[in-house]
Write an enzyme that holds these catalytic residues in place. Structure first.
Site, PDB file in Angstrom:
ATOM      1  N   TRP A   1      24.229  -6.713   5.620  1.00 15.61           N
ATOM      2  CA  TRP A   1      24.059  -5.829   4.462  1.00 15.61           C
ATOM      3  C   TRP A   1      25.438  -5.330   4.029  1.00 15.61           C
ATOM      4  CZ3 TRP A   1      22.972   0.001   4.893  1.00 15.61           C
ATOM      5  CH2 TRP A   1      22.746   0.546   3.624  1.00 15.61           C
TER       6      TRP A   1
ATOM      7  N   ASP B   1      18.909  -1.804  13.322  1.00 16.90           N
ATOM      8  CA  ASP B   1      18.705  -1.241  11.983  1.00 16.90           C
ATOM      9  C   ASP B   1      17.417  -1.822  11.387  1.00 16.90           C
ATOM     10  OD1 ASP B   1      19.001  -0.015   9.544  1.00 16.90           O
ATOM     11  OD2 ASP B   1      20.483  -1.448   8.789  1.00 16.90           O
TER      12      ASP B   1
ATOM     13  N   LYS C   1      11.836   1.442   1.617  1.00 18.00           N
ATOM     14  CA  LYS C   1      11.103   0.281   1.084  1.00 18.00           C
ATOM     15  C   LYS C   1       9.627   0.345   1.459  1.00 18.00           C
ATOM     16  CE  LYS C   1      15.461  -0.909   0.866  1.00 18.00           C
ATOM     17  NZ  LYS C   1      16.404  -1.441  -0.041  1.00 18.00           N
TER      18      LYS C   1
END
Ligand code: PLP
Length: 396
Positions: free
Chosen positions: A130, A211, A246
């Site tokens: 990311w 994560d 999300k």
């Protein structure tokens, strides 16, 4: 004074957003930004969230500070969601969960905890990872490196190379691992690979920092944390960053949590006190609104069921779109097999196109994606998938 400042580079995704907004082509498609969209291209508020917000308005009777660790119901429920009800580590009170401003806040606080525990320690992140990971890990007294992760020729995880990089770390190093729906590749480890990895981490005394930003969007709420529960059994210590942006659609409310598992209860308690100290220095106490919503949803059976149903719908739409887009591009050309997209998870996959091809997609077809060729599958729907597949076949 401020003449010393240079211009901070614009995030390529933000540049994409403004270019997309200025484009008047009615067929334009945005595959850049990492938010979920439904079949109509909207990012709606979940019904469970709306209901929990109404409850909050009704029952809230003060705006005084929460305890420093945040909303206790949220912390407890997120911990149960992650580690399960029969977690031995939780039963032994070796796990603490603290709410943070978003998953980004969790990554930052977690990184600072790792640096405090072992100043100067090596931490490896996946290559690629990311876009914000390295920036969030920076200034935490960690020595940041990377491990090979994605092979763009075969569209698979470079598991052997990844293991070799981890095995070469000095003992008491860290490795940042993404839970499921790897950003940006969509390529996840299998549970068998996680098992192998757990043994390797244990053998080399490497502590994982996991994560999780897309929980529930790959296979299912329990399946998507099965590896984490395995790590918590196999390893004495780990840190988890969690995002509700999300899976609860709460992007702008900034809902996240950091969890630490310690080898003993005392160690975990000390780690918790350090997490609270870090938070105090960064933002004092976390925001309340989104965390209360998630806490209410998870602790109210009816709302929890509603959320699970909505999450299932999002997940099935993503997985369905993956199958459809792979088939649609394959039906239009013979040069390359795009079947790998159907075997990956979450919002993202690399199309494997050149920068030149991506620019043609933007300039000739108004299809927007970052120049690494990462697409957000959620930007596709039954109304634009044929146009998209035609365009990809045309630039190939
Ligand atoms: C891998 C990964 N981690 C963490 C985050 C942080 O999400 P947020 O801070 O919006 O909760 C994201 C968001 O895109 C992500 O992709």
């Amino acid at each position: 004074m401020f003449e010393t400042l240079e211009r901070f580079p614009v995030d390529p995704i933000l540049g994409l957003i403004s270019a997309y907004a200025a484009d008047h082509n009615p067929r334009k498609i945005d595959l850049g930004v990492g938010v979920y969209k439904d079949e109509q291209g909207r990012t709606p508020i979940l019904a469970a969230v709306k209901a929990a917000e109404r409850i909050r308005l009704e029952v809230e009777d003060t705006k005084t500070y929460y305890p420093q660790a945040g909303n206790p119901v949220f912390n407890r429920e997120v911990q149960r969601l992650l580690f399960g009800d029969d977690s031995k580590a939780c039963a032994e009170q070796r796990v603490h969960t603290v709410q943070t401003p978003g998953g980004s806040g969790a990554v930052k606080v977690g990184a600072m905890l790792l640096g405090l525990a072992r100043p100067g320690a090596k931490i490896l992140v996946s290559d690629p990872t990311w876009i914000n990971h390295k920036a969030l890990l920076a200034n935490s007294d960690l020595d940041i490196g990377s491990y090979p992760y994605y092979d763009s020729a075969s569209n698979r995880v470079r598991f052997d190379d990844m293991k070799a990089a981890i095995a070469a770390l000095p003992p008491r190093s860290y490795v940042l691992l993404q839970g499921c729906c790897h950003n940006p590749s969509g390529a996840d480890l299998t549970l068998a690979q996680w098992r192998e990895l757990a043994a390797l981490l244990r053998q080399h005394e490497v502590v994982p920092f996991v994560d999780i930003a897309y929980h529930g969007l790959a296979i299912g709420v329990d399946e998507d944390v099965a590896y984490l529960r395995l790590l918590a059994v196999e390893l004495p210590e780990l840190v988890v960053a969690y995002s509700c942006s999300k899976n609860f659609g709460l992007y702008r409310e900034r809902v996240g949590a950091v969890s630490v598992v310690g080898a003993t209860r005392d160690i975990a308690d000390n780690a918790l006190s350090q997490i609270l100290g870090v938070a105090r220095r960064l933002y004092s106490v976390p925001p309340a609104h989104g965390q209360t919503i998630v806490g209410t949803i998870l602790s109210t059976p009816q709302l929890r069921a509603s959320w699970l149903a909505e999450l299932t719908e999002m997940r099935e739409r993503l997985n369905g779109m993956r199958r459809e887009v792979a088939a649609a591009i394959n039906a239009r050309q013979q040069q390359r097999d795009f079947g790998f997209i159907a075997g990956q998870y979450g919002m993202f996959s690399f199309l494997g196109l050149s920068v030149e091809q991506i620019r043609r997609l933007r300039n000739e077809f108004s299809i927007y994606m970052v120049e690494t060729s990462r697409i957000n599958v959620a930007g596709l729907n039954p109304g634009n998938i044929d146009y998209f597949a035609d365009a990809v076949a045309a630039v190939l």
